[in-house]
Design a protein around this motif. Structure first.
Motif, PDB file in Angstrom:
ATOM      1  N   ASP A 221       0.827  -1.207   0.000  1.00  0.00           N
ATOM      2  CA  ASP A 221       0.000   0.000   0.000  1.00  0.00           C
ATOM      3  C   ASP A 221       0.862   1.258   0.000  1.00  0.00           C
ATOM      4  OD1 ASP A 221      -2.425  -1.307  -0.106  1.00  0.00           O
ATOM      5  OD2 ASP A 221      -2.716  -1.323   2.071  1.00  0.00           O
ATOM      6  N   GLU A 222       2.004   1.177   0.655  1.00  0.00           N
ATOM      7  CA  GLU A 222       2.928   2.317   0.662  1.00  0.00           C
ATOM      8  C   GLU A 222       3.459   2.583  -0.748  1.00  0.00           C
ATOM      9  OE1 GLU A 222       6.017   1.661   3.527  1.00  0.00           O
ATOM     10  OE2 GLU A 222       4.624   1.582   5.239  1.00  0.00           O
ATOM     11  N   LEU A 223       3.699   1.506  -1.503  1.00  0.00           N
ATOM     12  CA  LEU A 223       4.138   1.687  -2.884  1.00  0.00           C
ATOM     13  C   LEU A 223       3.052   2.364  -3.710  1.00  0.00           C
ATOM     14  CD1 LEU A 223       5.908  -1.718  -3.699  1.00  0.00           C
ATOM     15  CD2 LEU A 223       6.939   0.409  -2.881  1.00  0.00           C
ATOM     16  N   VAL A 224       1.807   1.965  -3.477  1.00  0.00           N
ATOM     17  CA  VAL A 224       0.677   2.582  -4.186  1.00  0.00           C
ATOM     18  C   VAL A 224       0.616   4.073  -3.882  1.00  0.00           C
ATOM     19  CG1 VAL A 224      -1.831   2.633  -4.422  1.00  0.00           C
ATOM     20  CG2 VAL A 224      -0.649   0.435  -4.200  1.00  0.00           C
ATOM     21  N   ASP A 225       0.845   4.434  -2.636  1.00  0.00           N
ATOM     22  CA  ASP A 225       0.780   5.838  -2.215  1.00  0.00           C
ATOM     23  C   ASP A 225       1.970   6.655  -2.711  1.00  0.00           C
ATOM     24  OD1 ASP A 225      -1.562   5.311  -0.855  1.00  0.00           O
ATOM     25  OD2 ASP A 225      -0.576   4.986   1.069  1.00  0.00           O
TER      26      ASP A 225
ATOM     27  N   SER B 118       3.463   6.727  -8.857  1.00  0.00           N
ATOM     28  CA  SER B 118       2.314   6.904  -9.747  1.00  0.00           C
ATOM     29  C   SER B 118       2.093   5.703 -10.656  1.00  0.00           C
ATOM     30  CB  SER B 118       2.501   8.164 -10.598  1.00  0.00           C
ATOM     31  OG  SER B 118       3.683   8.068 -11.389  1.00  0.00           O
ATOM     32  N   CYS B 119       3.147   4.910 -10.907  1.00  0.00           N
ATOM     33  CA  CYS B 119       3.019   3.758 -11.797  1.00  0.00           C
ATOM     34  C   CYS B 119       2.406   2.549 -11.092  1.00  0.00           C
ATOM     35  CB  CYS B 119       4.372   3.376 -12.385  1.00  0.00           C
ATOM     36  SG  CYS B 119       5.587   2.836 -11.164  1.00  0.00           S
TER      37      CYS B 119
ATOM     38  N   ILE C  77       5.326  -5.233 -16.992  1.00  0.00           N
ATOM     39  CA  ILE C  77       5.704  -6.121 -15.900  1.00  0.00           C
ATOM     40  C   ILE C  77       7.015  -6.828 -16.202  1.00  0.00           C
ATOM     41  CG2 ILE C  77       5.006  -8.152 -14.566  1.00  0.00           C
ATOM     42  CD1 ILE C  77       3.436  -5.591 -13.971  1.00  0.00           C
ATOM     43  N   SER C  78       7.250  -7.147 -17.467  1.00  0.00           N
ATOM     44  CA  SER C  78       8.484  -7.842 -17.832  1.00  0.00           C
ATOM     45  C   SER C  78       9.721  -7.008 -17.518  1.00  0.00           C
ATOM     46  CB  SER C  78       8.467  -8.203 -19.317  1.00  0.00           C
ATOM     47  OG  SER C  78       8.342  -7.039 -20.122  1.00  0.00           O
ATOM     48  N   GLU C  79       9.590  -5.679 -17.610  1.00  0.00           N
ATOM     49  CA  GLU C  79      10.724  -4.814 -17.260  1.00  0.00           C
ATOM     50  C   GLU C  79      11.025  -4.905 -15.769  1.00  0.00           C
ATOM     51  OE1 GLU C  79      10.335  -0.791 -18.505  1.00  0.00           O
ATOM     52  OE2 GLU C  79       9.974  -1.296 -20.619  1.00  0.00           O
ATOM     53  N   ILE C  80       9.979  -4.951 -14.964  1.00  0.00           N
ATOM     54  CA  ILE C  80      10.165  -5.033 -13.513  1.00  0.00           C
ATOM     55  C   ILE C  80      10.777  -6.372 -13.121  1.00  0.00           C
ATOM     56  CG2 ILE C  80       9.019  -4.930 -11.269  1.00  0.00           C
ATOM     57  CD1 ILE C  80       9.002  -2.290 -12.791  1.00  0.00           C
TER      58      ILE C  80
ATOM     59  N   LEU D   3      12.344  -3.309  -4.856  1.00  0.00           N
ATOM     60  CA  LEU D   3      11.343  -2.716  -5.740  1.00  0.00           C
ATOM     61  C   LEU D   3      11.474  -1.195  -5.771  1.00  0.00           C
ATOM     62  CD1 LEU D   3       7.979  -4.662  -5.274  1.00  0.00           C
ATOM     63  CD2 LEU D   3       9.574  -4.716  -7.202  1.00  0.00           C
ATOM     64  N   LYS D   4      11.725  -0.595  -4.627  1.00  0.00           N
ATOM     65  CA  LYS D   4      11.881   0.854  -4.587  1.00  0.00           C
ATOM     66  C   LYS D   4      13.082   1.287  -5.415  1.00  0.00           C
ATOM     67  CE  LYS D   4       9.655   1.856  -0.142  1.00  0.00           C
ATOM     68  NZ  LYS D   4       9.879   2.333   1.251  1.00  0.00           N
ATOM     69  N   GLU D   5      14.163   0.522  -5.363  1.00  0.00           N
ATOM     70  CA  GLU D   5      15.349   0.833  -6.162  1.00  0.00           C
ATOM     71  C   GLU D   5      15.023   0.798  -7.657  1.00  0.00           C
ATOM     72  OE1 GLU D   5      18.227  -2.028  -4.968  1.00  0.00           O
ATOM     73  OE2 GLU D   5      18.629  -1.092  -3.040  1.00  0.00           O
ATOM     74  N   ILE D   6      14.154  -0.121  -8.035  1.00  0.00           N
ATOM     75  CA  ILE D   6      13.772  -0.249  -9.443  1.00  0.00           C
ATOM     76  C   ILE D   6      12.841   0.873  -9.869  1.00  0.00           C
ATOM     77  CG2 ILE D   6      12.455  -1.696 -11.057  1.00  0.00           C
ATOM     78  CD1 ILE D   6      13.440  -4.125  -9.430  1.00  0.00           C
ATOM     79  N   LEU D   7      11.923   1.255  -8.983  1.00  0.00           N
ATOM     80  CA  LEU D   7      10.895   2.236  -9.342  1.00  0.00           C
ATOM     81  C   LEU D   7      11.382   3.681  -9.261  1.00  0.00           C
ATOM     82  CD1 LEU D   7       7.841   0.608  -7.512  1.00  0.00           C
ATOM     83  CD2 LEU D   7       8.372   0.541  -9.961  1.00  0.00           C
ATOM     84  N   GLU D   8      12.433   3.919  -8.535  1.00  0.00           N
ATOM     85  CA  GLU D   8      12.893   5.307  -8.355  1.00  0.00           C
ATOM     86  C   GLU D   8      13.753   5.778  -9.519  1.00  0.00           C
ATOM     87  OE1 GLU D   8      14.787   5.249  -4.535  1.00  0.00           O
ATOM     88  OE2 GLU D   8      12.886   5.409  -3.461  1.00  0.00           O
TER      89      GLU D   8
END
Length: 393
Positions: free
Chosen positions: A319-323, A326-327, A346-349, A388-393
């Protein structure tokens, strides 16, 4: 060396898989290791199979001991593990009769046959099935026929006749399809491949009442969502609606290839008789040893309680990731079968996660799925979220 090895494998087998570029060698706990000793935190568990993780010594010893005694007979004879495994699954699943198979797909095939035989014995003339859109029930012919994805069905059509698809969590759409030929309604209490979609209590109870009122059988496919993954031994138990037929596999054997379909006494009385259905390897001594020991550990360690605790923590972190990002659109699922809907491929992640030592898989076209071993800890959830945070940032 890894690429060469994978090329040699692909040259030797029918190429129907799209594997990740890694060659795994062994596992321990919630981690897998490749040939070079690199560690991968596993949030896929072999598609929700390895419920107790890797290297559980008690489970390993139980199978080693059985190998020294007996691996196969045939189903013309009982063996010492038959009763033990069947009684364990009866107790955990809340059903009355068990038929062992080799996989989840085979369990679904058996469930479909059992439903049709029930209708035949009762003389109802019913033979049609209602299944759900976005569902997944396996890749064998009957299982594909009731799978609610055109991409899985179209190359193999014409498939099993008499299958209609309703909208998941839309009771009216189910009612509109019911007729005098409807034999059974099959659904997953929590859809896996379709995108981690959880049934509502109203939907599950509505299906149960509809089946009771119309003389239709209710089949719950819990191959993926069953055996502790949602926080109860089987997901139907959380809704208080007992199915007539239940399918299971994956986690019941902790990695050993085994499945089963179960039924109530009412169905068993009018369903499969000797000669109607069979299996050469299903319920073999080694498979039953795996099931019996897995069930014993689940009960003793109260795995569902652990899943509820860590699953709640996982939900909070997702839920924190959702908040934050934006992706990441929303979180879905329950217990240790959850996912996040995303606007990026999803394949990139999953590819970037692999390079950082994390194994995750997709569900549907836009959902990142989390189905780790059920022994996962909050510390390992934190490690996964950090990656995941490292990937999304």
């Amino acid at each position: 060396m890894d690429n060469q090895y994978m090329k040699e494998v692909q040259d030797a087998i029918v190429h129907t898989y799209n594997p990740f570029p890694v060659v795994l060698d062994h596992g321990k706990g919630a981690y897998l290791y490749d040939e070079e000793g690199n560690a991968y935190l596993d949030f896929a568990a072999g598609y929700a199979v390895c419920s107790l993780g890797y290297g559980n010594e008690e489970w390993n010893q139980a199978l080693k001991a059985q190998i020294d005694k007996l691996c196969h007979t045939s189903n013309l004879y009982f063996h010492t593990r038959t009763k033990e495994a069947a009684q364990a699954l009866k107790k955990l699943s809340g059903m009355d009769r068990i038929f062992f198979t080799n996989s989840g797909g085979e369990a679904v095939e058996g469930a479909l046959k059992a439903a049709r035989k029930y209708a035949y014995t009762k003389g109802t003339g019913r033979y049609e099935f209602i299944a759900m859109e976005e569902s997944f029930h396996g890749r064998s012919f009957g299982a594909v026929s009731v799978t609610g994805h055109e991409a899985y069905r179209k190359p193999f059509e014409p498939l099993l006749s008499g299958v209609r698809f309703a909208k998941y969590n839309d009771l009216n759409s189910v009612k509109e399809l019911v007729n005098e030929k409807t034999c059974a309604i099959i659904l997953e209490p929590l859809q896996g491949e379709g995108g981690i979609n959880l049934a509502t209590e109203a939907f599950m109870k509505g299906i149960r009442k509809l089946c009771d009122d119309e003389g239709i059988l209710m089949i719950c496919d819990e191959v993926q969502c069953g055996m502790g993954r949602t926080g109860s031994m089987f997901a139907w138990q959380e809704f208080g609606v007992r199915p007539d037929i239940l399918t299971m596999a994956k986690a019941i054997g902790n990695g050993f290839p085994v499945g089963a379909f179960a039924m109530t006494e009412k169905v068993a009385e009018f369903s499969l008789a000797p000669g109607d259905h069979g299996t050469t390897y299903g319920g073999n001594p080694l498979a039953c040893a795996a099931v019996a020991k897995t069930a014993e550990i689940f009960e003793r360690e109260d795995i569902p309680a652990h899943v509820r605790k860590v699953g709640t923590y996982l939900a909070e972190k997702l839920d924190e990731l959702v908040d934050t990002y934006s992706c990441v659109v929303k979180r879905k699922g329950k217990g240790l079968m959850q996912g996040i809907e995303m606007t990026v491929p999803i394949s990139e992640i999953t590819g970037k996660a692999l390079k950082k030592g994390l194994l995750v898989i997709g569900a549907g076209s836009n959902v990142l799925r989390f189905v780790p071993p059920l022994i996962i800890t909050e510390k390992e959830v934190d490690r996964m979220i950090t990656i995941l945070k490292e990937i999304l940032e």
